[in-house]
Design an enzyme around this catalytic site. Structure first.
Site, PDB file in Angstrom:
ATOM      1  N   ARG A 199       0.831  -1.189   0.000  1.00  0.00           N
ATOM      2  CA  ARG A 199       0.000   0.000   0.000  1.00  0.00           C
ATOM      3  C   ARG A 199       0.876   1.254   0.000  1.00  0.00           C
ATOM      4  O   ARG A 199       2.037   1.218   0.360  1.00  0.00           O
ATOM      5  CB  ARG A 199      -0.916   0.015   1.227  1.00  0.00           C
ATOM      6  CG  ARG A 199      -1.830  -1.190   1.340  1.00  0.00           C
ATOM      7  CD  ARG A 199      -2.648  -1.109   2.610  1.00  0.00           C
ATOM      8  NE  ARG A 199      -3.573  -2.231   2.744  1.00  0.00           N
ATOM      9  CZ  ARG A 199      -3.285  -3.377   3.367  1.00  0.00           C
ATOM     10  NH1 ARG A 199      -2.090  -3.533   3.925  1.00  0.00           N
ATOM     11  NH2 ARG A 199      -4.170  -4.346   3.452  1.00  0.00           N
ATOM     12  N   LYS A 224      -2.243  -1.124   7.643  1.00  0.00           N
ATOM     13  CA  LYS A 224      -3.594  -0.552   7.648  1.00  0.00           C
ATOM     14  C   LYS A 224      -4.519  -1.343   8.562  1.00  0.00           C
ATOM     15  O   LYS A 224      -5.408  -0.777   9.206  1.00  0.00           O
ATOM     16  CB  LYS A 224      -4.144  -0.544   6.218  1.00  0.00           C
ATOM     17  CG  LYS A 224      -5.579  -0.052   6.103  1.00  0.00           C
ATOM     18  CD  LYS A 224      -6.080  -0.184   4.693  1.00  0.00           C
ATOM     19  CE  LYS A 224      -7.546   0.210   4.583  1.00  0.00           C
ATOM     20  NZ  LYS A 224      -8.069   0.029   3.213  1.00  0.00           N
ATOM     21  N   HIS A 279      -3.389   3.689  -5.966  1.00  0.00           N
ATOM     22  CA  HIS A 279      -3.838   2.430  -5.360  1.00  0.00           C
ATOM     23  C   HIS A 279      -4.102   1.359  -6.417  1.00  0.00           C
ATOM     24  O   HIS A 279      -4.082   0.165  -6.113  1.00  0.00           O
ATOM     25  CB  HIS A 279      -5.093   2.656  -4.531  1.00  0.00           C
ATOM     26  CG  HIS A 279      -5.410   1.529  -3.594  1.00  0.00           C
ATOM     27  ND1 HIS A 279      -4.640   1.237  -2.483  1.00  0.00           N
ATOM     28  CD2 HIS A 279      -6.395   0.593  -3.606  1.00  0.00           C
ATOM     29  CE1 HIS A 279      -5.143   0.201  -1.844  1.00  0.00           C
ATOM     30  NE2 HIS A 279      -6.207  -0.209  -2.509  1.00  0.00           N
ATOM     31  N   ARG A 282      -1.600  -1.396  -6.746  1.00  0.00           N
ATOM     32  CA  ARG A 282      -1.746  -2.563  -5.865  1.00  0.00           C
ATOM     33  C   ARG A 282      -2.614  -3.628  -6.534  1.00  0.00           C
ATOM     34  O   ARG A 282      -2.330  -4.820  -6.431  1.00  0.00           O
ATOM     35  CB  ARG A 282      -2.341  -2.123  -4.532  1.00  0.00           C
ATOM     36  CG  ARG A 282      -2.584  -3.242  -3.516  1.00  0.00           C
ATOM     37  CD  ARG A 282      -2.792  -2.634  -2.137  1.00  0.00           C
ATOM     38  NE  ARG A 282      -3.434  -3.524  -1.189  1.00  0.00           N
ATOM     39  CZ  ARG A 282      -2.821  -4.478  -0.497  1.00  0.00           C
ATOM     40  NH1 ARG A 282      -1.523  -4.682  -0.678  1.00  0.00           N
ATOM     41  NH2 ARG A 282      -3.471  -5.221   0.358  1.00  0.00           N
ATOM     42  N   HIS A 305      -3.632  -9.243   2.541  1.00  0.00           N
ATOM     43  CA  HIS A 305      -5.087  -9.307   2.690  1.00  0.00           C
ATOM     44  C   HIS A 305      -5.452 -10.342   3.754  1.00  0.00           C
ATOM     45  O   HIS A 305      -4.931 -11.445   3.754  1.00  0.00           O
ATOM     46  CB  HIS A 305      -5.751  -9.682   1.362  1.00  0.00           C
ATOM     47  CG  HIS A 305      -5.620  -8.626   0.323  1.00  0.00           C
ATOM     48  ND1 HIS A 305      -4.709  -8.697  -0.706  1.00  0.00           N
ATOM     49  CD2 HIS A 305      -6.274  -7.452   0.165  1.00  0.00           C
ATOM     50  CE1 HIS A 305      -4.820  -7.622  -1.460  1.00  0.00           C
ATOM     51  NE2 HIS A 305      -5.756  -6.847  -0.951  1.00  0.00           N
ATOM     52  N   TYR A 314      -9.018  -7.445  -5.398  1.00  0.00           N
ATOM     53  CA  TYR A 314      -7.775  -6.938  -5.979  1.00  0.00           C
ATOM     54  C   TYR A 314      -7.237  -7.826  -7.095  1.00  0.00           C
ATOM     55  O   TYR A 314      -6.359  -7.406  -7.838  1.00  0.00           O
ATOM     56  CB  TYR A 314      -6.710  -6.800  -4.887  1.00  0.00           C
ATOM     57  CG  TYR A 314      -6.936  -5.625  -3.980  1.00  0.00           C
ATOM     58  CD1 TYR A 314      -6.234  -4.439  -4.170  1.00  0.00           C
ATOM     59  CD2 TYR A 314      -7.848  -5.682  -2.940  1.00  0.00           C
ATOM     60  CE1 TYR A 314      -6.433  -3.340  -3.349  1.00  0.00           C
ATOM     61  CE2 TYR A 314      -8.063  -4.588  -2.104  1.00  0.00           C
ATOM     62  CZ  TYR A 314      -7.357  -3.432  -2.318  1.00  0.00           C
ATOM     63  OH  TYR A 314      -7.579  -2.358  -1.504  1.00  0.00           O
TER      64      TYR A 314
END
Length: 327
Positions: A199, A224, A279, A282, A305, A314
């Site tokens: 990220r 995050k 983003h 990613r 994740h 993603y």
């Protein structure tokens, strides 16, 4: 004991219970008045009742301000939440008292905002507002209900599926090369993002003491999700890092969040690349890594994740690539 009387087309409920101040409130129907009276009497019986006038005197703007000062700074997404709260404080809805903040008022705010922003923004703002009100009820003893619980949220929008093509990658990197006043950190930053799927905040927070080029790992002490993570580095990622100069403050990339965002946006404009967010790199990196790591558990370990469901948002495989695997 509750009494009811009709005045000027409305029904007024009055609750008198020994040891508590008198509670009164007006409603459009007698049924609504009776329902409210039963709830008040029940809360008094359970010992959890507080006089409603306390909430009538406090504006939503004041509650938002206190929450932003006391609670928001403790969160990982403090900056984004503070921006959302600051916007709500400037809106008409902040002028309502907590006692008058009804579902209808919140729904009007939702509909007004939907004219200028997307559903995702509205959902985030309603979540922030609901959290603020719930916290005020639990921690600050405001005798109010949470109107957000009765307001319908917009349908959750589909996640972005924008990927950076190989041709676009070449153009973007060329336009990000340090010429004149352009930052020398942008090219290695973008290259590392595409190689690791990290990220933006994780990349900008990288420090040399957390990187082991021999073991090919980068340690992230706080992500995050609020957890620690060690990112495995490919040989290309190691080469990118090895070529970077070491700075005395220990940071890998000498970039601020705003400076990086501005440089990336300008680079995309020069390369004539539209609708690309940082983003999205990613997303692109995750899809590329999936070709090397078909095991989803291993893939999630690299990307960070925590659930397969989030990973699916993603991972955007091309249909033609999947078709070849069916041969």
């Amino acid at each position: 004991m509750a009494t009811f009387r009709q005045r000027s087309g409305t029904w007024q409920a009055r609750v008198r219970v020994k040891g508590f101040p008198v509670e009164t409130k007006s409603f459009d129907s007698k049924a609504a008045a009776q329902r409210w009276a039963r709830e008040i009497e029940s809360s008094m019986d359970n010992g959890g009742h507080q006089h409603s006038s306390k909430g009538a005197e406090i504006l939503l703007r004041e509650v938002l301000q206190r929450y932003m000062e006391e609670v928001t700074p403790t969160k990982r997404g403090a900056k984004r939440e503070a921006e959302g709260i600051a916007f709500m404080q400037r809106n008409k809805v902040a002028s309502y008292s907590m006692a008058k903040l009804s579902p209808a008022v919140v729904a009007t705010y939702r509909d007004h905002r939907l004219k200028t922003v997307g559903a995702g923004t509205i959902i985030r703002e309603l979540c922030i507002l609901s959290s603020v009100i719930s916290h005020a009820r639990r921690e600050w003893s405001l005798p109010i209900s949470n109107p957000c619980e009765l307001v319908r949220k917009p349908a959750t929008p589909l996640g972005r599926s924008r990927l950076l093509s190989v041709d676009e990658e070449v153009k973007l990197l060329d336009e990000l090369k340090p010429r004149g006043r352009r930052s020398p950190w942008m090219v290695p930053l973008v290259m590392l993002a595409l190689e690791t799927a990290m990220r933006r905040g994780e990349l900008l927070g990288l420090r040399w003491e957390h990187i082991d080029l021999e073991k090919q790992t980068a340690f992230l002490p706080l992500t995050k999700n609020g957890t620690v993570r060690t990112v495995p580095l490919s040989k290309r990622a190691v080469a990118i890092l090895a070529d970077l100069p070491r700075c005395v403050d220990g940071r890998v990339f000498q970039l601020t969040d705003m400076g990086m965002e501005a440089a990336f946006r300008k680079g995309c404009a020069r390369a004539e690349i539209v609708n690309l967010h940082f983003h999205d790199l990613r997303h692109t990196a995750t899809s590329r890594l999936a070709e090397k790591l078909p095991n989803v558990i291993e893939l999630a370990a690299v990307t960070g994740h925590q659930t397969i469901q989030m990973l699916k948002r993603y991972y955007h495989p091309k249909a033609e690539a999947l078709a070849k695997k069916l041969d």
